[in-house]
Every structure is written in C-alpha cells, then in structure tokens.
Write an enzyme that holds these catalytic residues in place. Structure first.
Site, mmCIF file in Angstrom:
data_model
loop_
_atom_site.group_PDB
_atom_site.id
_atom_site.type_symbol
_atom_site.label_atom_id
_atom_site.label_comp_id
_atom_site.label_asym_id
_atom_site.label_seq_id
_atom_site.Cartn_x
_atom_site.Cartn_y
_atom_site.Cartn_z
ATOM 1 N N ASP A 1 70.074 14.712 -23.088
ATOM 2 C CA ASP A 1 69.536 16.070 -23.943
ATOM 3 C C ASP A 1 67.980 16.305 -23.472
ATOM 4 O O ASP A 1 67.751 17.281 -23.744
ATOM 5 C CB ASP A 1 69.384 15.170 -25.454
ATOM 6 C CG ASP A 1 68.656 13.959 -25.811
ATOM 7 O OD1 ASP A 1 68.310 13.467 -24.615
ATOM 8 O OD2 ASP A 1 68.532 13.664 -26.630
ATOM 9 N N HIS A 2 67.335 15.422 -22.798
ATOM 10 C CA HIS A 2 65.908 15.694 -22.436
ATOM 11 C C HIS A 2 65.963 16.584 -20.972
ATOM 12 O O HIS A 2 65.225 17.674 -21.050
ATOM 13 C CB HIS A 2 65.216 14.448 -22.039
ATOM 14 C CG HIS A 2 64.787 13.668 -23.393
ATOM 15 N ND1 HIS A 2 65.731 13.179 -24.123
ATOM 16 C CD2 HIS A 2 63.425 13.588 -23.959
ATOM 17 C CE1 HIS A 2 64.870 12.767 -25.326
ATOM 18 N NE2 HIS A 2 63.495 12.824 -24.777
ATOM 19 N N ASP B 1 64.221 5.435 -26.981
ATOM 20 C CA ASP B 1 63.620 6.697 -27.501
ATOM 21 C C ASP B 1 63.014 6.317 -28.946
ATOM 22 O O ASP B 1 63.561 5.762 -29.968
ATOM 23 C CB ASP B 1 64.574 7.718 -27.664
ATOM 24 C CG ASP B 1 63.785 8.929 -27.819
ATOM 25 O OD1 ASP B 1 63.549 9.945 -26.858
ATOM 26 O OD2 ASP B 1 63.171 9.486 -29.032
ATOM 27 N N ARG C 1 55.345 15.845 -32.373
ATOM 28 C CA ARG C 1 54.319 15.565 -31.631
ATOM 29 C C ARG C 1 53.384 16.629 -30.903
ATOM 30 O O ARG C 1 54.069 17.596 -30.473
ATOM 31 C CB ARG C 1 54.604 14.582 -30.264
ATOM 32 C CG ARG C 1 55.116 13.389 -30.833
ATOM 33 C CD ARG C 1 55.259 12.330 -29.397
ATOM 34 N NE ARG C 1 55.797 11.002 -30.242
ATOM 35 C CZ ARG C 1 56.516 10.308 -29.757
ATOM 36 N NH1 ARG C 1 57.289 10.548 -28.613
ATOM 37 N NH2 ARG C 1 56.871 9.166 -30.277
ATOM 38 N N SER D 1 55.653 7.691 -27.188
ATOM 39 C CA SER D 1 57.026 7.554 -26.770
ATOM 40 C C SER D 1 57.198 6.048 -26.430
ATOM 41 O O SER D 1 56.460 5.304 -26.186
ATOM 42 C CB SER D 1 57.017 8.422 -25.255
ATOM 43 O OG SER D 1 58.149 7.926 -24.615
ATOM 44 N N ARG E 1 58.674 5.627 -23.700
ATOM 45 C CA ARG E 1 59.000 5.654 -22.279
ATOM 46 C C ARG E 1 58.399 4.328 -21.656
ATOM 47 O O ARG E 1 57.333 3.847 -21.653
ATOM 48 C CB ARG E 1 58.444 6.766 -21.596
ATOM 49 C CG ARG E 1 56.973 7.064 -21.791
ATOM 50 C CD ARG E 1 56.783 8.429 -21.309
ATOM 51 N NE ARG E 1 57.114 9.349 -22.163
ATOM 52 C CZ ARG E 1 56.323 10.596 -22.516
ATOM 53 N NH1 ARG E 1 55.383 10.952 -21.819
ATOM 54 N NH2 ARG E 1 56.998 11.471 -23.243
HETATM 55 C C1 MIC Z 1 59.390 11.626 -26.452
HETATM 56 O O1 MIC Z 1 59.512 12.424 -27.540
HETATM 57 O O2 MIC Z 1 58.082 11.496 -26.157
HETATM 58 C C2 MIC Z 1 60.297 11.124 -25.520
HETATM 59 C C3 MIC Z 1 60.507 12.102 -24.581
HETATM 60 O O3 MIC Z 1 61.749 11.649 -26.447
HETATM 61 C C4 MIC Z 1 60.189 9.691 -25.404
HETATM 62 C C5 MIC Z 1 61.029 9.237 -24.730
HETATM 63 C C6 MIC Z 1 60.879 9.568 -23.079
HETATM 64 O O4 MIC Z 1 59.796 9.507 -22.770
HETATM 65 O O5 MIC Z 1 61.812 9.567 -22.492
HETATM 66 C C7 MIC Z 1 60.228 8.960 -26.761
HETATM 67 O O6 MIC Z 1 59.800 9.340 -27.729
HETATM 68 O O7 MIC Z 1 60.490 7.764 -26.678
HETATM 69 FE FE1 SF4 Z 2 63.854 14.942 -27.734
HETATM 70 FE FE2 SF4 Z 2 61.715 13.117 -28.221
HETATM 71 FE FE3 SF4 Z 2 61.430 15.738 -28.771
HETATM 72 FE FE4 SF4 Z 2 62.971 14.378 -30.193
HETATM 73 S S1 SF4 Z 2 60.677 13.985 -29.774
HETATM 74 S S2 SF4 Z 2 63.328 16.307 -29.378
HETATM 75 S S3 SF4 Z 2 63.718 12.844 -28.772
HETATM 76 S S4 SF4 Z 2 61.662 14.912 -26.633
#
Ligand code: MIC
Ligand code: SF4
Length: 643
Positions: free
Chosen positions: A64-65, A119, A379, A535, A537
């Site tokens: 999905d990313h 995630d 975010r 995140s 990550r």
């Molecule tokens: C995000 O919202 O920052 C992400 C991308 O979903 C991350 C995961 C990632 O960095 O791949 C998260 O929230 O954990």
């Molecule tokens: Fe995707 Fe992270 Fe954004 Fe949610 S917050 S939509 S999991 S990138």
C-alpha cells in the site's frame, strides 16, 4: 481488583514476565501485518530465521505504500513480498486493494486478539477491541516465527467520553482534542482505553480514527471496548462469528483519567509541523489554501467518504485548490462507485487516487512551494509531504471538503444542514484481491523472486568493550523517524537497499551527516526529548547502523524507535541528568570506556567527554533481555545464539 480491557487481553496472552507497570513482558501474538515499505526488511529478517511456515493464527502482507512505480524497484519489491508470502503461508493483499489498517479492520481484525504490525498505526485495530501494536520489522519477523513480542508493561489511561458530537464535528476532532491535552509524548508508556457513555455514539470506523492517532500521542496502543456497535460492524462485514464482548471491570483502576465532553468539541486543526499544535478551525477560517488531501489510514472509511461526497455534491472545487481523494480500500471505492457517491466527487473536480497511502507518505501530490495543504492524515512533520516549506494542517474530512470548495480554511459548521450518514447494514464483500496461503505441501516449490534492489541487511557485531567515537550529530527535541530516515517518492523505493538509503540519513537536519559519519568511522548521536517519534520504520536504526553509529544518547525516546535501536544493536542511552545534554557539543570526542561491562552488569553507563574533560552518567534504555540482545549484536544474533 478489577481489570481494564487491555489488562485482560494481556493476561490471556502473557507468556513471560509479570504485569507490573514498567516490567518487561512477552506476549503471544495472534495476528501480524506488514506493509511493503517495511515489509521487505521484515521478510528478509524472517527468512534469515529459517522458519518454514508462519506460526501465527493469521499473517497478512499488504502492499500500500510504494505504489508509484517510477522504476523497477517498487514492482520488484511487490513481487518479492508476494512470493515470500506464498512460500511461508502468509495472506497477500495485492496493490490496489487498499491501506493495510483499513483492510485489516474490515476483513481480519477481531476483538480480544493480539496484533503486531510493522507500521506505527497498527493500533487502528483498537477500534474493534484488538490489542494492536506498531513494531519494528524484526519484532514482526520474530512473532511470525511464533516468538513472543516484548514490551514494557504500560500504565493505564482512561479517556472518558461523555455527550455526543455536534453536527459537522467528527472523530478526527476528538483525537485532536486528546492530542492538545496530552501532546505528542503524553502517551509514552501508556495504553489508552476509551470509555464512558459517549462511546455509544461512535461507530467502529470513528473509533478506529481515534485509536489510529494514538500513535501520534506516543502511546503503546489505544483501544475501545467491544460492544453492540462492534458486533453490528462485524456482522455487516460478514464476520459476526468473530465478535466477543469486551469491557473493563467496574472496579478497574486507571493510573490517569482524562475527561472529554463530545458535545463541547468544535472542528479542530493540527498546525504545522506537529500533530499536537492544535487550534480551532474557526480561528484559522479565511486563510487561503492551495491543496486538500482526503484519505490515509486515519480517515478513509466508507463513512468518511460518504460525508465528503455529500459536501461535494453539486459543487465545484475552488479553482485555486487541488483536491485529491484516496479511499482506504477497494471495498469503500466499490461501494461509492455503486451508490453514485464517487460520481459526485468526480463531478466536483476531485482528483481521484488509487486506494493506497499516497500523499500521506509523500508518494506524489507534494504541495506547491510554501503551499498550504489541508490533509485528513495523521502526520504533518516538516518535509514529509515532499515539499520542504509546505505548511501542512491536519483536519477532519468535513473541514477538508468544505475548505476545498471555498478555497480558504472553512469551519464545516458554516455549511448549514448536516447530512447524516448511516452505517451500512452490510458492506460489499469481495476478497478477490487477497491471495490466501497455498497448501503446505506446495509451499516448498515456490521460488522467491528477488530483484537487484534487494541488498543484504547490515548486521551489528557483539558490543565493543569500550566505544570511543565523536558526537557526529547533535539534534534537539521531538526528532521524528522522518528526520532520521526520510520517506517520499524518491527515497521509498530503496527501502530494501540500505547502502543507497544511507545518503539521505538525517538529510532534513544536516545534509552532510552521512559523509561526515563515514569519514569519522561512525559515531554517537546526541538528542533531546522523544527521540524517534513517529514511524515504526527500522530503517531509522538500520541505516545509522550501516553508517557506523554505535550509540544514541537522548533525554528520552519514543517506544518503538528505542526498541528498534536495541533490535539492530545500537545502544539507546539516556542522560541521568537532562542538563548534561548541554555539556556535549557536536564533534566532541566521546568515550564509553566500560560500555560492555556496564551493560552486562545492568549498571549505569559512564561517558567521558574528552574534549570538555567531563564525566557524565547515563542509563541504558534496555530491559534485561535487551541488554543481552545488544551484547550479542542485535535481535537476529541474539535469536541465533539462543537456538
Ligand atoms: C508512516 O506513516 O510514517 C509509515 C510510512 O506508515 C510508517 C512505516 C514506514 O516508515 O514504512 C509507520 O507509521 O510506521
Ligand atoms: Fe500509510 Fe502510514 Fe499514512 Fe497510514 S500513516 S496512510 S500507514 S503512510
């Protein structure tokens, strides 16, 4: 004494440790999820463990990313994830099916179960009464292999909801109000349970919006009880048999109680660049805007989208505004397509995106220079949108849609009559984009397809006896993982290529960091409060490891990131006296003369600042198990050692 809902689920899944606040506990994990941006690493780590078939009740791999395919990299990673999933008994949700958290809520989540996901917004599952945690990929890999998931037993906070939301005020405004009260670090070490009469007025998707953004509070997780509303939702998803009732005992005791009167709330917005910089929309009304983006795992449910469609119907998006809409799942899109709501969005001039994370993770739709962008996401960290000087505000879908029409920040209450949307009695169920696991006998024959973008994982060696390195970087408070390891369309395709990613490490703070760190043979990072928020990550630990970072010394940490540092074998250290932060300058010569001995003994860690001729005392932010892990050189080495 009575128990909270979370304590009941923890008790029934407790494998090791005692449920005393702060103590290390190991939990049995029923379900796991991964997404593609963290999933490649998680599966490489899972493969390194050599477990043939996942040992969970259900594991799901979502894509999905990284869905913009501007080169071979993303498509190769998708193919890797699909084949590795097939080889190991994992469900695979194909690109185009939607965002992991939305789909998991619709199709797999169940009250009373434990879930970990690579995630940070995995607590979305708390909307359905699941105990759902965001975790690093290595922790998810271990859980897929049947291992425990370790956390420090959290304290319990109750958010007591009374009253009922006024027309045009919605779930996003509830969580923004909580963020205003608690701040982005107010939830650290806590599980947040929602209760009170007010919860009866909130549907499952609305509850999920609230638990989703518990991640922004830094909370370990958030959850709602499982009640009649949960049952109706599950029945409408054709999964009524998975419902169980869950509530806290009347005499359950909470460490903290926060009161929110839903009737008193008004539309709110989180201002740049932090989810807790909250102001009433009424105060911002009239400000010219450039972009609105509706969607993300926070606000992309059927209910959200139907409200947006009702606002857009018969109107036109303002000529100076770009409005994008991305539903959370194929289920939602399909239903909107069938009932005509999608046609209303298109007619109004919305730019319809595929159901994926999209602009939320900077995968396209970066705003214009210094652009004001209203987003229904979770975010608004600096630079995350892909435009360094963009001004991103987090708002409800209602506020975004009303503002997109007007061209200026608009309080949706000025729209007049409220359009109430009913939750459907049954959702459109079609799981044809979810590939189920194949028969066990066939798994062995599956060939895992790896593209050239997949590079080996950096793995730490055992902890050195003493560490002598420079303070290669000094940063302030609330440094996010988006600062440490940025995302976005240009960088995300390299999530399985740590050497390539390393040139962008800390790019938001200091573009010279990667070269300096390499030239110095690695170093130590100095930081303020809440280091690593955001995140899950693990790249924000793996990439510094690759560049030679041996330790981080901060005033405090975000939970998942501290665990990720320990998992990769970087020492997470904390100032005993926060004032000592001021006694270290960037490029000071530092030494941890007895690092190994002190960590092994569970003692405070001594730091010598050779440049300033000072001694500073530090604590290791490590449980006894994590101490052993860091001594061994991270979770993978530790797990191998234990075999
Ligand atoms: C995000 O919202 O920052 C992400 C991308 O979903 C991350 C995961 C990632 O960095 O791949 C998260 O929230 O954990
Ligand atoms: Fe995707 Fe992270 Fe954004 Fe949610 S917050 S939509 S999991 S990138």
């Amino acid at each position: 004494m009575g128990k909270t809902i979370a304590q009941k689920i923890i008790e029934s899944h407790l494998v090791s440790g005692e449920m005393a606040v702060g103590a290390d506990i190991g939990l049995r994990i029923d379900q796991t999820l991964t997404q593609d941006a963290t999933g490649t690493m998680a599966y490489l780590e899972f493969e390194a463990m050599g477990v043939p078939r996942v040992r969970t009740e259900r594991s799901v791999a979502y894509v999905d990313h990284n869905t913009l395919q501007s080169g071979f990299e993303n498509a190769d990673d998708h193919r890797y994830i699909q084949t590795v999933a097939q080889k190991h008994g994992i469900y695979f949700s194909r690109p185009g099916n939607g965002i992991c958290h939305q789909i998991h809520l619709e199709r797999f989540g169940a009250p009373g179960k434990t879930l970990i996901g690579s995630d940070s917004h995995t607590p979305t599952g708390g909307g359905i009464g699941m105990l759902a945690f965001g975790a690093g990929g290595m922790d998810v890999a271990v859980a897929m292999g049947g291992g425990e998931y370790h956390i420090n037993m959290p304290s319990m906070t109750k958010v007591n909801l009374t009253g009922k939301l006024s027309p045009w005020v919605s779930a996003k405004d509830v969580i923004l109000a909580v963020l205003e009260k608690m701040s982005v670090k107010g939830g650290v070490g806590k599980i947040i349970e929602y209760g009170g009469e007010g919860i009866k007025t909130l549907s499952v998707p609305e509850r999920a919006t609230i638990t989703n953004m518990g991640a922004e509070l830094g909370a370990t997780t958030s959850l709602f009880p499982s009640d009649e509303i949960t049952r109706e939702f599950l029945e409408a998803q054709g999964r009524g048999d998975q419902w169980v009732e869950l509530s806290s005992d009347p005499d359950a005791s909470y460490d903290e109680i926060i009161q929110i009167d839903l009737s008193a709330l008004e539309p709110l917005a989180a201002c740049p660049h932090s989810p807790d910089a909250v102001k009433p929309v009424a105060e911002l009304a009239g400000m010219k805007i450039d972009q609105c983006c509706i969607g993300s795992c926070t606000n992309s449910s059927y209910l959200d989208m139907m409200r947006v469609a009702a606002i857009l119907k018969g109107r036109t998006v303002h000529p100076d505004v770009s409005l994008t809409i991305g539903c959370g799942s194929k289920q939602v899109y399909n239903m909107l397509a069938q009932n005509g709501a999608l046609a209303d969005m298109i007619a109004a001039g919305a730019r319809i995106l595929e159901c994926a994370c999209g602009p939320c993770i900077g995968m396209g739709q970066s705003p214009n220079s210094a652009g004001v962008s209203l987003r229904t996401f979770n975010r608004n960290f600096e630079g995350r949108s892909g435009t360094a000087d963009a001004q991103v505000y987090l708002v409800s879908p209602e506020t975004a849609a009303a503002s997109a029409i007007a061209g200026v920040f608009t309080d949706p209450r000025t729209l007049g009559d409220f359009v109430g949307i009913e939750m459907p009695k049954s959702f459109l169920i079609n799981d044809n984009m979810i590939v189920p696991p194949i028969e066990e006998a066939l798994m062995e024959t599956v060939e895992v397809k790896r593209g050239p973008n997949i590079k080996p994982l950096p793995i730490a060696g055992p902890l050195e006896e003493s560490i002598a390195r420079k303070a290669v970087l000094k940063v302030g408070d609330n440094i996010t993982t988006d600062h440490i390891m940025p995302a976005g369309a240009k960088i995300l395709p390299y999530r399985s290529n740590i050497p390539y990613l390393s040139q962008f490490c800390f790019g938001v703070c200091d573009k010279d960091f990667p070269d300096r760190c390499k030239a110095e043979g690695g170093g130590i990072v100095i930081a303020g409060q809440n280091y690593g928020q955001g995140s899950s990550r693990e790249h924000a630990a793996l990439v510094p490891l690759y560049l030679g970072v041996k330790a981080v010394i901060a005033k405090s940490y975000a939970r998942i990131h501290a665990a990720n540092l320990a998992n990769t074998g970087i020492l997470p250290l904390r100032f005993q006296d926060e004032a000592d932060y001021d006694k270290i300058g960037q490029m000071d010569e530092l030494c941890l003369p007895d690092a190994r001995k002190e960590i092994a003994a569970g003692e405070a860690v001594t730091l010598e600042n050779k440049t300033k001729n000072l001694r500073i005392k530090l604590d290791a932010v490590l449980t006894p198990r994590q101490r052993d892990m860091v001594l061994a050189g991270g979770l993978l080495n530790y797990t191998k050692q234990a075999e």
